[in-house]
Design a protein around this motif. Structure first.
Motif, PDB file in Angstrom:
ATOM      1  N   CYS A 144     140.865 100.071  -1.491  1.00 35.65           N
ATOM      2  CA  CYS A 144     142.137  99.555  -2.023  1.00 35.65           C
ATOM      3  C   CYS A 144     142.502 100.252  -3.327  1.00 35.65           C
ATOM      4  N   CYS A 195     150.008  95.155   5.621  1.00 33.14           N
ATOM      5  CA  CYS A 195     149.295  95.862   4.555  1.00 33.14           C
ATOM      6  C   CYS A 195     149.395  95.102   3.229  1.00 33.14           C
ATOM      7  N   HIS A 199     146.356  93.531   1.060  1.00 33.03           N
ATOM      8  CA  HIS A 199     146.140  93.942  -0.332  1.00 33.03           C
ATOM      9  C   HIS A 199     146.073  92.721  -1.253  1.00 33.03           C
ATOM     10  N   GLY A 204     144.350  92.581  -4.960  1.00 32.21           N
ATOM     11  CA  GLY A 204     145.143  93.661  -5.547  1.00 32.21           C
ATOM     12  C   GLY A 204     146.458  93.153  -6.113  1.00 32.21           C
TER      13      GLY A 204
END
Length: 241
Positions: A144, A195, A199, A204
């Motif tokens: 990531c 996606c 994440h 993230g």
């Protein structure tokens, strides 16, 4: 700190990267592209390894195979899903080498930004039906980036922008009918959302942009956010700009 842009073709990813690089010269934060950082590390490797020094292109092969030892499943998945699509393999290998060298940088003081990171490449790989694996398996194994900047843009506007560029639509879409092109962009949108969800679940950071706004209005805000909170940490953020 590594930052990836994600958005439809024509949403403005490359333009935003260029604008951020230009504006960062007047900002305390120092931004460079992922490729610029990787090239700097590669130059250092050339002074130490005769194998790389003899032929420049060997540096990328060296980094790609070192990456493969760390993430072997990624190689299997990519090859399974890109059979007879050499251009996709080459683009992906280029990214692997850039990522590998960038993670070794010891002189980095600001973020390295890419408009074609793992989420972008993964969406391209799993856009077509002849896939042996799936996007979830890919995302489970791929590393990531710290922050994803997602550029929201309507499908009609993104296609219109692509067609108005000097090089036109991306090569892989040029043979599509209008209906096929629209369906392709719709599938890309769904893959991008998958996606983004992944994440976020991984801790993230996400910065969400309106791709219809002039970048001059949002660039300063993005630089301020990256300057303060861009690296992955204990308190991830999801911000709309």
């Amino acid at each position: 700190m590594l930052v990836e842009l994600l958005g439809l073709p024509g949403s403005g990813k490359s333009t935003l990267v260029k604008t951020l690089l230009e504006k960062s010269s007047d900002h305390p934060i120092d931004i460079e592209t992922l490729n610029q950082r990787a090239e700097r590390v590669l130059q250092h490797h050339k002074t130490k390894r005769g194998y790389i020094r003899r032929k420049r292109g060997r540096g990328w092969f060296f980094a790609t195979f070192e990456f493969a030892h760390c993430y072997p499943e990624i190689f299997r998945i990519v090859f399974e899903n890109a059979i007879l699509q050499q251009d996709k393999n080459l683009d992906f290998f280029d990214l692997l080498a850039q990522y590998h060298f960038s993670k070794q940088a010891t002189d980095a003081v600001g973020p390295a930004i890419s408009d074609e990171g793992f989420l972008h490449r993964g969406s391209a790989i799993f856009l077509y039906p002849n896939t042996y694996s799936n996007i979830d398996t890919y995302l489970k194994h791929v590393p990531c980036f710290d922050t994803v900047i997602h550029i929201g843009c309507s499908i009609d506007l993104a296609i219109e922008r692509c067609k108005s560029r000097p090089k036109g639509l991306p090569k892989r879409y040029r043979s599509f009918s209008e209906q096929e092109l629209s369906q392709c962009y719709q599938k890309l949108e769904r893959l991008h959302q998958t996606c983004l969800d992944h994440h976020k679940d991984k801790g993230g950071n996400i910065i969400r942009l309106d791709g219809q706004k002039p970048w001059a209005q949002t660039t300063q805000t993005i630089l301020d956010i990256l300057s303060d909170d861009g690296a992955m940490g204990a308190v991830p953020f999801d911000i709309e700009v």
